[in-house]
Design a protein around this motif. Structure first.
Motif, PDB file in Angstrom:
ATOM      1  N   ALA A  64      48.717  43.569  39.554  1.00 29.52           N
ATOM      2  CA  ALA A  64      48.229  42.335  40.173  1.00 29.52           C
ATOM      3  C   ALA A  64      46.878  42.552  40.868  1.00 29.52           C
ATOM      4  CB  ALA A  64      49.244  41.798  41.163  1.00 29.52           C
ATOM      5  N   ARG A  65      46.726  43.686  41.542  1.00 28.38           N
ATOM      6  CA  ARG A  65      45.458  43.965  42.216  1.00 28.38           C
ATOM      7  C   ARG A  65      44.335  44.130  41.192  1.00 28.38           C
ATOM      8  NH1 ARG A  65      44.616  49.328  44.435  1.00 28.38           N
ATOM      9  NH2 ARG A  65      46.852  49.254  44.688  1.00 28.38           N
ATOM     10  N   HIS A  66      44.630  44.787  40.078  1.00 34.20           N
ATOM     11  CA  HIS A  66      43.634  44.951  39.018  1.00 34.20           C
ATOM     12  C   HIS A  66      43.206  43.587  38.477  1.00 34.20           C
ATOM     13  CE1 HIS A  66      44.248  49.249  38.987  1.00 34.20           C
ATOM     14  NE2 HIS A  66      45.526  49.101  38.694  1.00 34.20           N
ATOM     15  N   ALA A  67      44.185  42.719  38.265  1.00 37.96           N
ATOM     16  CA  ALA A  67      43.884  41.377  37.765  1.00 37.96           C
ATOM     17  C   ALA A  67      43.049  40.602  38.772  1.00 37.96           C
ATOM     18  CB  ALA A  67      45.177  40.627  37.443  1.00 37.96           C
ATOM     19  N   ALA A  68      43.366  40.740  40.048  1.00 38.78           N
ATOM     20  CA  ALA A  68      42.586  40.051  41.088  1.00 38.78           C
ATOM     21  C   ALA A  68      41.149  40.542  41.100  1.00 38.78           C
ATOM     22  CB  ALA A  68      43.240  40.260  42.451  1.00 38.78           C
ATOM     23  N   ILE A  69      40.963  41.830  40.992  1.00 31.92           N
ATOM     24  CA  ILE A  69      39.616  42.408  40.953  1.00 31.92           C
ATOM     25  C   ILE A  69      38.863  41.870  39.743  1.00 31.92           C
ATOM     26  CG2 ILE A  69      38.346  44.573  40.566  1.00 31.92           C
ATOM     27  CD1 ILE A  69      40.625  45.884  42.345  1.00 31.92           C
ATOM     28  N   TYR A  70      39.518  41.862  38.599  1.00 28.96           N
ATOM     29  CA  TYR A  70      38.905  41.353  37.372  1.00 28.96           C
ATOM     30  C   TYR A  70      38.468  39.897  37.552  1.00 28.96           C
ATOM     31  CZ  TYR A  70      38.349  39.795  32.570  1.00 28.96           C
ATOM     32  OH  TYR A  70      37.839  39.243  31.415  1.00 28.96           O
ATOM     33  N   LEU A  71      39.366  39.075  38.068  1.00 33.05           N
ATOM     34  CA  LEU A  71      39.066  37.651  38.215  1.00 33.05           C
ATOM     35  C   LEU A  71      37.949  37.396  39.222  1.00 33.05           C
ATOM     36  CD1 LEU A  71      42.681  36.241  38.062  1.00 33.05           C
ATOM     37  CD2 LEU A  71      40.865  35.834  36.386  1.00 33.05           C
ATOM     38  N   THR A  87      32.878  35.310  40.196  1.00 33.17           N
ATOM     39  CA  THR A  87      31.771  35.329  41.159  1.00 33.17           C
ATOM     40  C   THR A  87      30.558  36.109  40.691  1.00 33.17           C
ATOM     41  OG1 THR A  87      32.466  37.329  42.345  1.00 33.17           O
ATOM     42  CG2 THR A  87      33.415  35.206  43.069  1.00 33.17           C
ATOM     43  N   GLY A  88      30.769  37.061  39.769  1.00 29.88           N
ATOM     44  CA  GLY A  88      29.669  37.926  39.362  1.00 29.88           C
ATOM     45  C   GLY A  88      29.307  38.947  40.441  1.00 29.88           C
ATOM     46  N   MET A  89      30.179  39.118  41.407  1.00 27.20           N
ATOM     47  CA  MET A  89      29.950  40.033  42.521  1.00 27.20           C
ATOM     48  C   MET A  89      29.754  41.461  42.003  1.00 27.20           C
ATOM     49  SD  MET A  89      32.472  40.484  45.816  1.00 27.20           S
ATOM     50  CE  MET A  89      32.446  38.726  46.180  1.00 27.20           C
ATOM     51  N   SER A  90      28.911  42.211  42.670  1.00 25.24           N
ATOM     52  CA  SER A  90      28.672  43.599  42.276  1.00 25.24           C
ATOM     53  C   SER A  90      29.904  44.449  42.585  1.00 25.24           C
ATOM     54  CB  SER A  90      27.463  44.162  43.022  1.00 25.24           C
ATOM     55  OG  SER A  90      27.761  44.324  44.401  1.00 25.24           O
ATOM     56  N   TYR A  91      30.015  45.583  41.902  1.00 25.93           N
ATOM     57  CA  TYR A  91      31.145  46.471  42.146  1.00 25.93           C
ATOM     58  C   TYR A  91      31.158  47.020  43.579  1.00 25.93           C
ATOM     59  CZ  TYR A  91      32.159  46.167  37.181  1.00 25.93           C
ATOM     60  OH  TYR A  91      32.475  45.700  35.929  1.00 25.93           O
ATOM     61  N   PRO A  92      30.013  47.401  44.149  1.00 30.24           N
ATOM     62  CA  PRO A  92      30.040  47.832  45.552  1.00 30.24           C
ATOM     63  C   PRO A  92      30.529  46.738  46.506  1.00 30.24           C
ATOM     64  CG  PRO A  92      28.054  48.635  44.506  1.00 30.24           C
ATOM     65  CD  PRO A  92      28.709  47.685  43.530  1.00 30.24           C
ATOM     66  N   ASN A  93      30.119  45.497  46.275  1.00 38.08           N
ATOM     67  CA  ASN A  93      30.590  44.404  47.132  1.00 38.08           C
ATOM     68  C   ASN A  93      32.076  44.122  46.914  1.00 38.08           C
ATOM     69  OD1 ASN A  93      28.185  44.038  48.471  1.00 38.08           O
ATOM     70  ND2 ASN A  93      27.470  42.446  47.081  1.00 38.08           N
ATOM     71  N   LEU A  94      32.531  44.234  45.679  1.00 38.14           N
ATOM     72  CA  LEU A  94      33.967  44.082  45.410  1.00 38.14           C
ATOM     73  C   LEU A  94      34.758  45.136  46.178  1.00 38.14           C
ATOM     74  CD1 LEU A  94      34.236  43.449  41.567  1.00 38.14           C
ATOM     75  CD2 LEU A  94      35.043  41.940  43.368  1.00 38.14           C
ATOM     76  N   ALA A  95      34.245  46.353  46.194  1.00 40.35           N
ATOM     77  CA  ALA A  95      34.928  47.435  46.910  1.00 40.35           C
ATOM     78  C   ALA A  95      35.085  47.075  48.391  1.00 40.35           C
ATOM     79  CB  ALA A  95      34.165  48.747  46.755  1.00 40.35           C
ATOM     80  N   LYS A  96      34.072  46.478  48.967  1.00 34.69           N
ATOM     81  CA  LYS A  96      34.160  46.061  50.368  1.00 34.69           C
ATOM     82  C   LYS A  96      35.217  44.978  50.552  1.00 34.69           C
ATOM     83  CE  LYS A  96      29.376  47.176  51.387  1.00 34.69           C
ATOM     84  NZ  LYS A  96      28.031  46.654  51.649  1.00 34.69           N
ATOM     85  N   VAL A  97      35.226  44.003  49.671  1.00 27.39           N
ATOM     86  CA  VAL A  97      36.193  42.901  49.761  1.00 27.39           C
ATOM     87  C   VAL A  97      37.629  43.423  49.652  1.00 27.39           C
ATOM     88  CG1 VAL A  97      37.057  40.843  48.559  1.00 27.39           C
ATOM     89  CG2 VAL A  97      34.608  41.126  48.932  1.00 27.39           C
ATOM     90  N   PHE A  98      37.843  44.389  48.759  1.00 27.63           N
ATOM     91  CA  PHE A  98      39.180  44.931  48.546  1.00 27.63           C
ATOM     92  C   PHE A  98      39.465  46.176  49.393  1.00 27.63           C
ATOM     93  CE2 PHE A  98      38.788  42.132  44.918  1.00 27.63           C
ATOM     94  CZ  PHE A  98      40.067  41.638  44.767  1.00 27.63           C
ATOM     95  N   HIS A  99      38.595  46.443  50.360  1.00 24.86           N
ATOM     96  CA  HIS A  99      38.770  47.544  51.316  1.00 24.86           C
ATOM     97  C   HIS A  99      38.929  48.897  50.636  1.00 24.86           C
ATOM     98  CE1 HIS A  99      39.049  44.522  54.422  1.00 24.86           C
ATOM     99  NE2 HIS A  99      39.982  43.905  53.713  1.00 24.86           N
ATOM    100  N   LYS A 100      38.066  49.143  49.673  1.00 22.21           N
ATOM    101  CA  LYS A 100      38.043  50.430  48.986  1.00 22.21           C
ATOM    102  C   LYS A 100      36.726  51.131  49.305  1.00 22.21           C
ATOM    103  CE  LYS A 100      41.932  49.919  46.868  1.00 22.21           C
ATOM    104  NZ  LYS A 100      43.054  50.761  47.178  1.00 22.21           N
ATOM    105  N   THR A 119      33.761  52.705  42.094  1.00 25.38           N
ATOM    106  CA  THR A 119      34.255  53.077  40.770  1.00 25.38           C
ATOM    107  C   THR A 119      35.705  52.639  40.571  1.00 25.38           C
ATOM    108  OG1 THR A 119      34.826  55.310  41.527  1.00 25.38           O
ATOM    109  CG2 THR A 119      32.658  55.007  40.512  1.00 25.38           C
ATOM    110  N   THR A 120      36.447  52.480  41.663  1.00 28.56           N
ATOM    111  CA  THR A 120      37.807  51.943  41.574  1.00 28.56           C
ATOM    112  C   THR A 120      37.762  50.518  41.029  1.00 28.56           C
ATOM    113  OG1 THR A 120      38.452  53.273  43.469  1.00 28.56           O
ATOM    114  CG2 THR A 120      39.890  51.424  42.902  1.00 28.56           C
ATOM    115  N   MET A 121      36.763  49.762  41.444  1.00 29.39           N
ATOM    116  CA  MET A 121      36.609  48.385  40.983  1.00 29.39           C
ATOM    117  C   MET A 121      36.258  48.357  39.496  1.00 29.39           C
ATOM    118  SD  MET A 121      37.182  46.723  43.779  1.00 29.39           S
ATOM    119  CE  MET A 121      38.268  48.073  44.209  1.00 29.39           C
ATOM    120  N   LEU A 122      35.348  49.233  39.106  1.00 27.99           N
ATOM    121  CA  LEU A 122      34.952  49.323  37.705  1.00 27.99           C
ATOM    122  C   LEU A 122      36.150  49.707  36.839  1.00 27.99           C
ATOM    123  CD1 LEU A 122      32.807  49.351  35.476  1.00 27.99           C
ATOM    124  CD2 LEU A 122      32.272  51.696  36.147  1.00 27.99           C
TER     125      LEU A 122
END
Length: 65
Positions: free
Chosen positions: A2-9, A14-27, A31-34
């Motif tokens: 489910a977390r992987h799917a949320a990250i994907y969506l 949003t087109g958010m960058s992977y570094p910004n996604l990491a911040k949103v998901f507290h990682k 590279t975890t986001m990628l």
């Protein structure tokens, strides 16, 4: 999964960058986001039912503007 799917969506919608996604998901590492994005993309490419479900979720979330 489910977390992987949320990250994907979030990335897809949003087109958010992977570094910004990491911040949103507290990682700490983007590279975890990628990795999550690629995992879901591979599942979409190989499982038509899953691909349809993800497309429906993307449309439902995207239509909430």
């Amino acid at each position: 999964m489910a977390r992987h799917a949320a990250i994907y969506l979030v990335k897809k919608i949003t087109g958010m960058s992977y570094p910004n996604l990491a911040k949103v998901f507290h990682k700490k590492n983007h590279t975890t986001m990628l990795s999550s994005y690629q995992l879901i993309q591979k599942k979409i490419d190989t499982e038509p039912a899953f691909a349809l479900e993800m497309l429906n979720l993307e449309k439902e979330i995207g239509d909430r503007d």
